[in-house]
Enzyme design. Structure first.
Site, PDB file in Angstrom:
ATOM      1  N   GLY A  83       2.993  23.509  -7.133  1.00 42.95           N
ATOM      2  CA  GLY A  83       3.663  25.432  -6.500  1.00 42.95           C
ATOM      3  C   GLY A  83       3.874  25.669  -5.989  1.00 42.95           C
ATOM      4  O   GLY A  83       3.906  27.163  -5.795  1.00 42.95           O
ATOM      5  N   HIS A 282      -0.816  12.437  -5.100  1.00 46.23           N
ATOM      6  CA  HIS A 282      -0.049  13.420  -4.672  1.00 46.23           C
ATOM      7  C   HIS A 282       0.822  14.064  -3.742  1.00 46.23           C
ATOM      8  O   HIS A 282       1.180  14.594  -2.638  1.00 46.23           O
ATOM      9  CB  HIS A 282      -1.334  14.644  -4.235  1.00 46.23           C
ATOM     10  CG  HIS A 282      -1.699  16.412  -4.686  1.00 46.23           C
ATOM     11  ND1 HIS A 282      -2.151  15.846  -5.859  1.00 46.23           N
ATOM     12  CD2 HIS A 282      -0.353  16.876  -4.172  1.00 46.23           C
ATOM     13  CE1 HIS A 282      -2.029  17.842  -6.554  1.00 46.23           C
ATOM     14  NE2 HIS A 282      -1.335  18.334  -4.716  1.00 46.23           N
ATOM     15  N   SER A 314       4.224   9.425  -6.677  1.00 46.57           N
ATOM     16  CA  SER A 314       4.646   9.373  -4.785  1.00 46.57           C
ATOM     17  C   SER A 314       5.535   8.531  -4.415  1.00 46.57           C
ATOM     18  O   SER A 314       4.576   7.141  -4.419  1.00 46.57           O
ATOM     19  CB  SER A 314       3.412   9.270  -4.607  1.00 46.57           C
ATOM     20  OG  SER A 314       2.208   9.963  -5.193  1.00 46.57           O
ATOM     21  N   GLY A 336       8.292  14.752  -7.790  1.00 45.00           N
ATOM     22  CA  GLY A 336       8.013  16.237  -6.132  1.00 45.00           C
ATOM     23  C   GLY A 336       9.315  16.808  -5.674  1.00 45.00           C
ATOM     24  O   GLY A 336       9.764  17.262  -6.462  1.00 45.00           O
TER      25      GLY A 336
END
Ligand SMILES: Cc1cc2nc3c(=O)[nH]c(=O)nc-3n(C[C@H](O)[C@H](O)[C@H](O)COP(=O)(O)O)c2cc1C
Length: 394
Positions: A83, A282, A314, A336
């Site tokens: 986000g 995460h 991860s 990520g």
């Protein structure tokens, strides 16, 4: 020479991102939670695996291409939902999605993104996945599912591991909390980063105003940081398997659960008809004592077999990490931070650099280990010393 030209790997992009972003934003992207044990463990799990190179194999025709959910991608990698890309760069999600489309890998748009799914679908349509945070009023989640379907998203990813808000203590220290109240420290932080201020924040303010979470249901689509009530309506602690049954009924496309990190959960997911299981903690950002996903992967992949597609995230920073994850049973990885660092360092160009670095590194690792295709990657390439002797059998 631009800073991007000085970058030779994802860690260089991280340094470039650190220089460009206000400290509060950089630490939000880069750090994890509490004592950052899970963040370190995730990396250590990759770093402790040593590979054996193989001599005298003709690998001149090697390829990193693979098939995921029946369609070809250029390498076994997809962009994880985050986000924060829109804070790293003006319309950062769009930049990242364009880089993914250019590289021919899937892109996941997060519920919390600042660019709408309509815009992403229009301007960066390769293979699009939508990540869902569940709303307390489930009807709002169903609306988002409908929207993703109408915009042609191929997959729905339900995140299951953000049950309660994590203890990200550094956010509090940096004055980077919701609802957002600018502190002197944060204002000073922004003043120290004028390029970010003018090219990101000011660009928003002079065009659309303060960015909004464009994918939130209409009543909650307010400027970021202003709505203390959203946390309550986005509470995840009532999410349970009955919800998954409903999502399965409502979503005809590929359904994945993200944040699975134990064998019994993975098997239960299979029994609920999911297509993909994302072994994830995460990025170490939620529960600090979480086991490293790479350590959990072999048992999960073995139990799931070909009943669902197992994906890992991860800790991925290098192409050799993908090779290690594939050897242990993953079909693909998500990145990520690695691709966010690139986005923060240089928008689409920076994100493309991150993907290219990882792609090149994977290609070279395959060459050294004598693998011509991803299906030749197995634990046979692992060196087993005392620390990693569980791989001996491979
Ligand atoms: C800044 C940031 C924001 C994130 N936001 C989300 C999110 O909104 N939804 C989600 O499911 N995961 C989110 N994640 C987790 C990623 O999807 C992914 O699981 C994680 O980043 C993988 O670890 P890595 O950063 O080491 O690659 C976020 C990660 C970061 C770094």
């Amino acid at each position: 020479m631009s800073r991007l030209d000085d970058c030779y790997n994802v860690f260089d992009l991280r340094e470039a991102a650190k220089r460009r972003l206000p400290k509060a934003v950089f630490e939000f992207v880069d750090r994890s939670t509490e004592d950052e044990l899970a963040l370190r463990n995730n990396r250590h799990a990759f770093e402790k695996i040593k590979l054996k190179h193989r001599a005298l194999v003709d690998v001149s025709g090697r390829s990193t291409k693979t098939t995921l959910f029946g369609k070809e991608i250029a390498l076994p990698m997809a962009i994880a939902p985050t986000g924060a890309a829109g804070l790293c760069w003006h319309e950062g999600e769009l930049e990242l999605a364009k880089a993914a489309a250019r590289a021919k890998i899937p892109f996941t748009l997060a519920t919390g993104a600042m660019t709408s799914m309509e815009k992403i679908a229009k301007e960066a349509n390769f293979r699009l996945w939508f990540q869902l945070y569940v709303w307390k009023q489930r009807e709002l989640s169903y609306q988002l599912i409908e929207r993703a379907k109408n915009n042609g998203f191929e997959a729905l990813i339900v995140t299951t591991d953000t049950i309660v808000p994590p203890n990200r203590e550094y956010n509090a220290r940096n004055g980077f909390l919701l609802p957002f109240h600018p502190t002197w420290r944060f204002t000073w932080d922004i003043m120290q980063h004028p390029t970010w201020f003018t090219t990101v924040l000011l660009k928003y303010l002079t065009t659309i105003g303060m960015p909004r979470n464009e994918n939130y249901p209409e009543p909650y689509r307010r400027p970021i940081g202003t709505d203390p009530g959203t946390r309550e309506v986005m509470r995840q602690d009532s999410l349970n398997w009955d919800d998954i049954r409903i999502f399965r009924d409502k979503w005809p496309g590929i359904l994945m659960l993200k944040g699975i990190n134990r064998v019994d959960d993975a098997l239960k997911a299979v029994s609920y008809g999911v297509d993909g299981i994302i072994v994830s903690n995460h990025g170490g950002r939620n529960m600090d004592s979480a086991a490293a996903t790479l350590d959990m992967l072999p048992d999960i992949a073995q139990a799931v077999g070909d009943k669902a597609t197992v994906i890992l995230d991860s800790g991925v920073r290098r192409g050799s990490d993908i090779v290690k994850a594939l050897a242990l049973g993953a079909k693909c990885v998500l990145t990520g931070r690695a691709t966010l660092y690139g986005t923060a360092a240089g928008g689409q160009e920076g994100a493309s650099k991150a993907v290219d670095f990882i792609h090149t590194e994977m290609n070279k690792t395959m060459a050294y280990t004598g693998c011509n295709g991803v299906d030749e990657i197995s634990t046979d390439i692992f060196f087993a010393d005392r620390e990693s002797n569980r791989f001996m059998a491979g």
